[in-house]
Design an enzyme around this catalytic site. Sequence first.
Site, mmCIF file in Angstrom:
data_model
loop_
_atom_site.group_PDB
_atom_site.id
_atom_site.type_symbol
_atom_site.label_atom_id
_atom_site.label_comp_id
_atom_site.label_asym_id
_atom_site.label_seq_id
_atom_site.Cartn_x
_atom_site.Cartn_y
_atom_site.Cartn_z
ATOM 1 N N GLY A 50 50.560 -52.374 24.117
ATOM 2 C CA GLY A 50 50.707 -53.534 24.985
ATOM 3 C C GLY A 50 51.889 -53.447 25.917
ATOM 4 C CG ASP A 71 49.921 -44.590 20.763
ATOM 5 O OD1 ASP A 71 50.287 -45.630 21.318
ATOM 6 O OD2 ASP A 71 49.358 -44.575 19.646
ATOM 7 C CG LEU A 80 39.749 -53.060 24.555
ATOM 8 C CD1 LEU A 80 38.299 -53.010 25.010
ATOM 9 C CD2 LEU A 80 40.497 -51.849 25.076
ATOM 10 C CD GLN A 81 45.411 -60.091 22.976
ATOM 11 O OE1 GLN A 81 45.891 -58.984 22.724
ATOM 12 N NE2 GLN A 81 46.026 -61.222 22.697
ATOM 13 N NE ARG A 82 48.464 -56.118 21.421
ATOM 14 C CZ ARG A 82 47.429 -55.969 20.629
ATOM 15 N NH1 ARG A 82 46.297 -56.610 20.874
ATOM 16 N NH2 ARG A 82 47.477 -55.152 19.590
ATOM 17 C CE LYS A 95 46.036 -47.856 20.890
ATOM 18 N NZ LYS A 95 47.037 -48.792 20.366
ATOM 19 C CG ASP A 139 52.446 -49.898 16.848
ATOM 20 O OD1 ASP A 139 53.130 -48.958 16.389
ATOM 21 O OD2 ASP A 139 51.201 -49.909 16.803
ATOM 22 C CG ASN A 140 55.770 -47.585 13.787
ATOM 23 O OD1 ASN A 140 56.682 -46.923 13.286
ATOM 24 N ND2 ASN A 140 55.015 -47.126 14.769
ATOM 25 C CB CYS A 197 50.150 -57.669 17.673
ATOM 26 S SG CYS A 197 51.470 -57.357 18.841
ATOM 27 C CB CYS A 340 48.205 -57.130 2.124
ATOM 28 S SG CYS A 340 48.704 -55.412 2.261
#
Length: 381
Positions: A50, A71, A80-82, A95, A139-140, A197, A340
């Site tokens: 994102g 990546d 795809l939303q962001r 990616k 993202d981590n 996210c 989880c």
Amino acid sequence: MPRSALVAPGPALSAAERTRHARHLLLPGVGEEGQRRLANARVLLVGAGGLGSPAALYLAAAGVGTLTIVDDDLVDLTNLQRQILHGERDVGRRKVDSARDAVSRIAGATTVHTVDRRLDESSVLPLVADHDLVIDGADNFPTRALVSRACALLAVPHVWASVHRFDAQASVWWAGEGPCYHCVFPQQPSPDQVPSCAVGGVLGATVGAIGSVLAVEAIKLIVGLGEPLIGRLLVHDGLAQTWDTLTVRADPDCRVCGSEADPTAPLSGGTAEPVPAAYRPGEGVAPEDLAGLLEGGATLIDVREPGEREIVTIPGAIPLPLAAVLAGAPVPPGVLVVHCKSGGRSARAVATLRARGVDARNLDGGILAWVARIRPEESTY
Ligand SMILES: [Zn+2]
């Protein structure tokens, strides 16, 4: 007082390049020399998600000469939303491949290198050292810790942002010039304290806004424009639509960039998600064995958040959020299987429960593994 430019100018522009970048050439402080600096710049982009999406697209459009994109993930429908580097036709692709194609469509002159693996201790230093600056869209937390420490060690500018739901923060960390990331965030939050996210949700356009800030800061540094966010933390509240900056200072006792810092310490030292001592992978329950255990009387505990359970649940699971387990909430007697999303939070719950003498076992791979192997028709996130 403008800072000096980070990158030396490349060769003179061609007539076509002058036309392509005409709106930059008109800008005070950029001009042809600034454009030649952009063409000569080498930017390392960690994460084609994102934050990395708008950063990569705007840097390519701006004429940055070399972009290395790191990546290790595949494009997923939920991205795809962001993550506007990727489109519906890219779902399932690497990616880095999708990102390279998107960048090439915008700027054929930009050289794109791709690294399709997660950075580690041995790979991060030479990679960072080979670039003028790093844009951190990881993202981590383990990758973020590695990148931030490598940047501090090598005194490479680290252009950083973080987004949660409608809110975002950004800064430029640069050891020697201002604080490094660890000066301001000495303690890494554990993954269950700061929802990703996937758990907390995020507004795609907010990620776009702050990802564009990353591109602006990178361009300012490369060209030597204005006042980069060195020593300042940009704080954005998307719902109130406010943008504030807080002054942040280097910590002389910082364990990464301070005078007593140990440059030989492991780059990932102490910041990766801890693996609880009472749990080892392989001691858990495979998704294929879950039904048999439940028929035999075991109880299934779901430690995820309510929003996650709305997407998909395993039939019969009792909701009990991780925070409640860690706080000592009572649990049913007998054998417990805990799950989880992908196994990390439930491993912590299992470790806590075992310390209390409970026969708790982790569902390996979480509900994602269960969906993939038992109920592929169910939704994932
Ligand atoms: Zn520091």
